[in-house]
Design an enzyme around this catalytic site. Structure first.
Site, PDB file in Angstrom:
ATOM      1  N   ARG A 266       0.927  -1.157  -0.086  1.00 30.19           N
ATOM      2  CA  ARG A 266       0.021   0.007   0.021  1.00 30.19           C
ATOM      3  C   ARG A 266       0.666   1.160  -0.103  1.00 30.19           C
ATOM      4  O   ARG A 266       1.473   1.413   0.999  1.00 30.19           O
ATOM      5  CB  ARG A 266      -0.808   0.042   1.235  1.00 30.19           C
ATOM      6  CG  ARG A 266      -1.758   1.177   1.587  1.00 30.19           C
ATOM      7  CD  ARG A 266      -2.599   1.111   2.414  1.00 30.19           C
ATOM      8  NE  ARG A 266      -2.280   0.817   3.844  1.00 30.19           N
ATOM      9  CZ  ARG A 266      -1.597   1.438   4.780  1.00 30.19           C
ATOM     10  NH1 ARG A 266      -1.336   2.580   4.552  1.00 30.19           N
ATOM     11  NH2 ARG A 266      -1.195   0.773   5.848  1.00 30.19           N
ATOM     12  N   HIS A 270      -3.767   4.128   4.779  1.00 32.34           N
ATOM     13  CA  HIS A 270      -4.854   3.285   4.927  1.00 32.34           C
ATOM     14  C   HIS A 270      -6.250   3.664   4.299  1.00 32.34           C
ATOM     15  O   HIS A 270      -6.792   3.163   3.462  1.00 32.34           O
ATOM     16  CB  HIS A 270      -5.063   2.810   6.484  1.00 32.34           C
ATOM     17  CG  HIS A 270      -6.182   1.880   6.656  1.00 32.34           C
ATOM     18  ND1 HIS A 270      -5.964   0.522   6.419  1.00 32.34           N
ATOM     19  CD2 HIS A 270      -7.304   2.023   7.106  1.00 32.34           C
ATOM     20  CE1 HIS A 270      -7.082   0.130   6.459  1.00 32.34           C
ATOM     21  NE2 HIS A 270      -7.921   0.867   7.191  1.00 32.34           N
ATOM     22  N   TYR A 279       4.358   6.050  11.025  1.00 35.70           N
ATOM     23  CA  TYR A 279       4.780   4.493  11.307  1.00 35.70           C
ATOM     24  C   TYR A 279       5.454   3.846  10.140  1.00 35.70           C
ATOM     25  O   TYR A 279       5.767   2.658  10.502  1.00 35.70           O
ATOM     26  CB  TYR A 279       3.482   3.822  11.602  1.00 35.70           C
ATOM     27  CG  TYR A 279       2.332   3.817  10.687  1.00 35.70           C
ATOM     28  CD1 TYR A 279       2.353   2.843   9.538  1.00 35.70           C
ATOM     29  CD2 TYR A 279       1.317   4.719  10.899  1.00 35.70           C
ATOM     30  CE1 TYR A 279       1.165   2.722   8.622  1.00 35.70           C
ATOM     31  CE2 TYR A 279       0.137   4.605   9.734  1.00 35.70           C
ATOM     32  CZ  TYR A 279       0.404   3.564   8.802  1.00 35.70           C
ATOM     33  OH  TYR A 279      -0.550   3.568   7.570  1.00 35.70           O
TER      34      TYR A 279
END
Length: 371
Positions: A266, A270, A279
């Site tokens: 990805r 998200h 992160y």
């Protein structure tokens, strides 16, 4: 075709454990397992796959832009996962039925979705979906992993009726830890129903890395339920198509369920409510950018002498048109008055519903005059 169970140490090793047909530089690699399933794919079809992936990426970018401009409440990007979605979806037969999660924009596109179908739900408009009967895709599922149970239930109906269909369900690596997904595989294997599980391992379940979700390849779980599986390079559109053709052939022949793990990445957040910079290591993102599925297929076609400036121009024009259509469809939607949410709830007037309507009207009136 089950994978060797080797621990996942890093993304480089993770990728090496996956079946592929096209290397990241576009070079064709002999693959005795997968090659027979795409032996008929000619350069013209490859250009079609490239076009699909390019248009999908532009639709995705426009969806993000519309959300940032306040036209959509949310958007779930699929940048980087184009090969997995287009490759598997283009292998489906017209009669097959798909049970997606919220990220399968490419599957909706490949099944003939209209421009409005990509944004209606994210805008919160009436209907909030495409026509499931027309596209043969169940409504997008937000509850993580729930669609796998729906797919297995539908597949039980297929087997009961003896229909020539296969149910296909898509979910992510994070969903593979949900009880629903594992329960779905128990029922699928026990009743030997025609269903294909497609796990898009994009390495991140929001901020949770896949190494925490599973210390071993996710495809290795399926054989424990009695379901054959294959693990493919999810950035290789040919490998994804071949894997889906294998899985569909298996299921359609009455041999029961099959499982595909497509190892991809990805590239974006998200959803548009997420900030992956908090992160993710930027070097990891850049390493996956060098494995871009679109650049890979274009390099392969150019190596074949089957792609030139005229093809690039046609694909670019198609992407531009798709973006224009998407924006026009979104901006052209007419939102129902807020109180219309109570219309059609009951056939006859209901005092309880009227009370709720009055309370909601009072709530809305409190905002009158505000900027």
């Amino acid at each position: 075709m089950s994978p060797q169970l080797t621990p996942i140490a890093d993304t480089a090793q993770d990728l090496e454990l996956s079946e592929r047909i096209l290397a990241p530089d576009g070079t064709r690699i002999a693959n005795p397992r997968l090659d027979p399933f795409v032996a008929d794919v000619a350069p013209e079809q490859l250009r079609g796959l490239l076009r699909d992936m390019t248009v999908l990426r532009r639709i995705d970018a426009e969806g993000i832009a519309l959300q940032r401009q306040g036209q959509l409440g949310l958007w779930a990007p699929c940048n980087g996962q184009e090969a997995t979605q287009i490759g598997t979806a283009r292998a489906l037969a017209a009669q097959d039925y798909v049970f997606p999660s919220y990220r399968e924009t490419g599957v909706i596109f490949a099944r003939g979705g209209y421009a409005s179908d990509f944004v209606r739900a994210w805008r919160g408009e009436e209907g909030s979906s495409y026509d499931p009967r027309e596209l043969r895709i169940a409504p997008v599922q937000i509850i993580i992993g729930a669609q796998t149970l729906h797919a297995v239930g539908y597949a039980m109906g297929i087997k009961h009726e003896g229909a020539d269909e296969v149910a296909v369900t898509y979910f992510g690596d994070g969903a593979s830890s949900q009880g629903d997904v594992n329960e779905a595989m128990v029922f699928a294997a026990s009743y030997e129903v025609p269903v294909v599980f497609v796990c898009q391992n994009n390495h991140w379940a929001i901020s949770e890395p896949v190494a925490v979700q599973s210390q071993f390849p996710i495809a290795g779980r399926a054989p424990g339920f009695g379901i054959p599986s294959v693990r493919v390079d999810g950035n290789d559109v040919l490998a994804c198509m071949a894997a889906m053709r294998w899985a569909l052939e298996h299921a359609r022949a009455g041999k029961g369920p099959a499982f595909i793990e497509a190892v991809t990445y990805r590239m974006g957040p998200h959803t548009t409510a997420d900030d992956p910079i908090r992160y993710r290591d930027p070097e990891e993102v850049e390493s996956w950018r060098r494995r871009d599925p679109i650049a890979r297929l274009e390099a392969h076609l150019r190596g074949l002498g089957a792609f030139g400036d005229e093809h690039a121009a046609e694909i670019g024009a198609a992407a531009d048109a798709a973006a224009r259509d998407l924006r026009a469809a979104c901006l052209g939607m007419v939102t129902r008055p807020p109180l219309a949410v109570f219309d059609g709830v009951y056939a006859e007037p209901h005092t309880g519903l009227q009370r709720q309507r009055d309370e909601y009207a009072a709530y809305l009136a409190a905002f009158e005059g505000e900027a």
